[in-house]
Motif scaffolding. Structure first.
Motif: not given
Length: 539
Positions: A364-367, A389-393, A418-423
């Motif tokens: 998906l990514e952000d877009e 999950a697992g969508n490079d968000i 498994e995304n990149e949400l961080k804090d």
């Protein structure tokens, strides 16, 4: 808010969540009515309510739930009503489950007869060890089906492998009851047989069952391929009233998918269609999309792990626009990409009945995430399960997602692993879950590069939810001190906190190296949390 801008503003504390509006109460009645009239595991055992009976029960349940919650609210008139909302939702769910398990109302004298009749309608040999069946065993095992006057309407031969001799024993027995059958489960019934024998067995069963007026057909786990699909051609061609069709783990290739589309004459009544774990690809997805286009009554569509890429995703998205009654959508583990997901968001915006959506591992990514989140926010008012999950968000795409989540007050399960949400993203999601969400019981935010602040804030929010069961924040970068804080928050209920064995206190983000010492890290986390804790989410 837009994805590129963030407005830092304290929420107003004067908002009252209780009592609910008249339209909200009507929506709950409608939702419960639909749940009570939708086929389920319980309805197969206990019976399905008529629409009139379901509506009558739903109104009574809503009134009881409202009365219980309102009585609680009157004891705390200075509160914002959030605890009353939680009681309202929890009591509604409890009462609804009782009615579903009860089944349709019967007269006292009919209760025993009903239980006896129900047991007499299902013939199931799937229990026990998975094994081959030969002729002598088949004759003895299937003997009850040949008894005069039996009332079997459903047969399940799953988990038993029929050879040619056993199939020839079964055929004349099945021919005596074919006109009364409405549900047939032949999943995993030729395991371990040579291809030629398996095809002969399928042809025998297909021929003898041809002309059955089935509502349910399960041919999963048979490695059908195109040859297998066509071996069941006689049976499939004769079906005009199917409501549920399962073809999972069947080796459904492009050619096999075309065969399915070609052989089934009508899917106007189809409500459930499952194509999980096949090698369908884009070309196969084109064939499946033709079936979906013809299935305007579809409520549950699963096309997960089918190797579908962007072109196939676009075709499925276009076809799904015809399915206005969809309640459950599962497209996990495909290669749709952003373009197909943006197209899918246009279909999802029409799904007012959607309760479960599974969109993990779709690139998906952000877009794509933002497009889907905005579509879901303005549809699916009764959404219960959301998996992405697992969508490079990243945190950039989380603002729209958080606004969507904040509006879904019936949410029970959220999976953003498994995304990149961080804090930053984690705290946005935590804030979105902060008000209401009384039915929430599971949140998975594992493997998201979350540190101490994000982990702590998630824990503080979910631990207060009544009935909450599991928070998974494993595989993140939470410091040892942060882990101790989280465990302290869950003190007395550590069973609600998932394992933390894969957490890496010294972990670094992939895109940038951090050389801060512990004191600098702590200051950074405190500053971030203070900015994000009261971040406003436009709803």
């Amino acid at each position: 808010m837009g994805s590129g801008t963030q407005t830092f503003q304290h929420r107003s504390l004067s908002v009252k969540l209780w009592p609910p509006s008249h339209s909200t109460r009507l929506m709950l009645v409608e939702r419960m009515t639909k749940n009570l009239t939708t086929p389920s595991i319980f309805s197969r055992k206990c019976g399905l309510l008529s629409n009139d009976e379901a509506e009558e029960d739903a109104k009574k349940m809503e009134e009881l739930a409202f009365a219980a919650a309102d009585q609680h609210y009157k004891k705390e008139p200075d509160g914002d009503g959030s605890s009353a909302v939680q009681i309202y939702a929890k009591e509604s769910s409890r009462l609804m489950l009782e009615v579903i398990k009860r089944g349709p109302k019967v007269n006292d004298g009919e209760l025993a007869d009903k239980a006896t009749d129900l047991r007499g309608t299902i013939f199931d040999i799937s229990g026990g060890h998975r094994e081959f069946i030969e002729a002598d065993e088949a004759k003895e095992l299937l003997r009850p089906l040949g008894e005069p006057g039996n009332s079997y309407t459903k047969i399940c031969f799953s988990n038993r492998s029929f050879g040619l001799d056993a199939a020839n024993v079964a055929a004349p027995i099945l021919s005596t009851i074919k006109d009364q059958l409405t549900e047939v489960d032949l999943s995993d019934f030729i395991a371990g047989r040579p291809e030629s024998e398996a095809l002969d067995v399928m042809n025998i069963f297909s021929s003898v069952l041809e002309g059955c007026h089935l509502r349910y057909l399960n041919l999963s786990n048979n490695a059908l391929g195109e040859k297998g699909v066509r071996a069941f051609g006689a049976l499939l061609k004769s079906q005009n009233s199917l409501q549920e069709l399962y073809l999972m783990n069947d080796g459904i290739s492009e050619e096999a998918a075309r065969a399915v589309s070609e052989l089934i004459p009508s899917t106007e009544k189809l409500k459930v269609l499952h194509f999980h774990n096949n090698m369908t690809g884009d070309e196969g997805a084109f064939a499946i999309s033709k079936i979906v286009k013809r299935s305007c009554s579809l409520e549950d569509f699963r096309c997960s792990s089918t190797r579908v890429g962007t072109d196939g995703g676009l075709a499925l998205a276009e076809a799904l626009k015809r399915c206005a009654h969809l309640k459950k959508l599962d497209l996990r583990d495909n290669m749709f990409g952003v373009e197909a997901e943006v197209a899918l968001s246009k279909a999802i915006s029409q799904f007012t009945d959607l309760t479960e959506v599974y969109l993990s591992y779709l690139n998906l990514e952000d877009e794509g995430t933002e497009a889907l989140a905005k579509a879901l926010k303005h549809s699916a008012p009764s959404l219960e399960v959301l998996e992405m999950a697992g969508n490079d968000i990243t945190a950039k795409g989380t603002a729209s997602l958080a606004a969507c989540i904040a509006s879904k007050q019936f949410l029970t399960k959220l999976n953003l692993a498994e995304n990149e949400l961080k804090d930053e993203g984690a705290i946005l999601i935590a804030n979105a879950l902060g008000e209401g969400h009384g039915q929430l019981n599971e949140v998975d935010m594992s493997t998201n590069a979350i540190r101490r602040a994000g982990g702590r804030h998630l824990a503080q929010v979910v631990v207060k939810k009544p009935g909450f069961k599991l928070l998974n924040i494993n595989g993140n970068f939470i410091s040892d001190e942060g882990i101790d804080e989280v465990k302290e928050i869950f003190r007395g209920s550590l069973d609600m906190l998932g394992p933390l064995d894969e957490n890496d206190p010294e972990g670094e983000d992939d895109e940038e190296e951090e050389d801060e010492d512990e004191e600098e890290n702590a200051e950074h986390e405190k500053g971030l949390e203070s900015k994000l804790t009261d971040l406003k989410i436009n709803q």
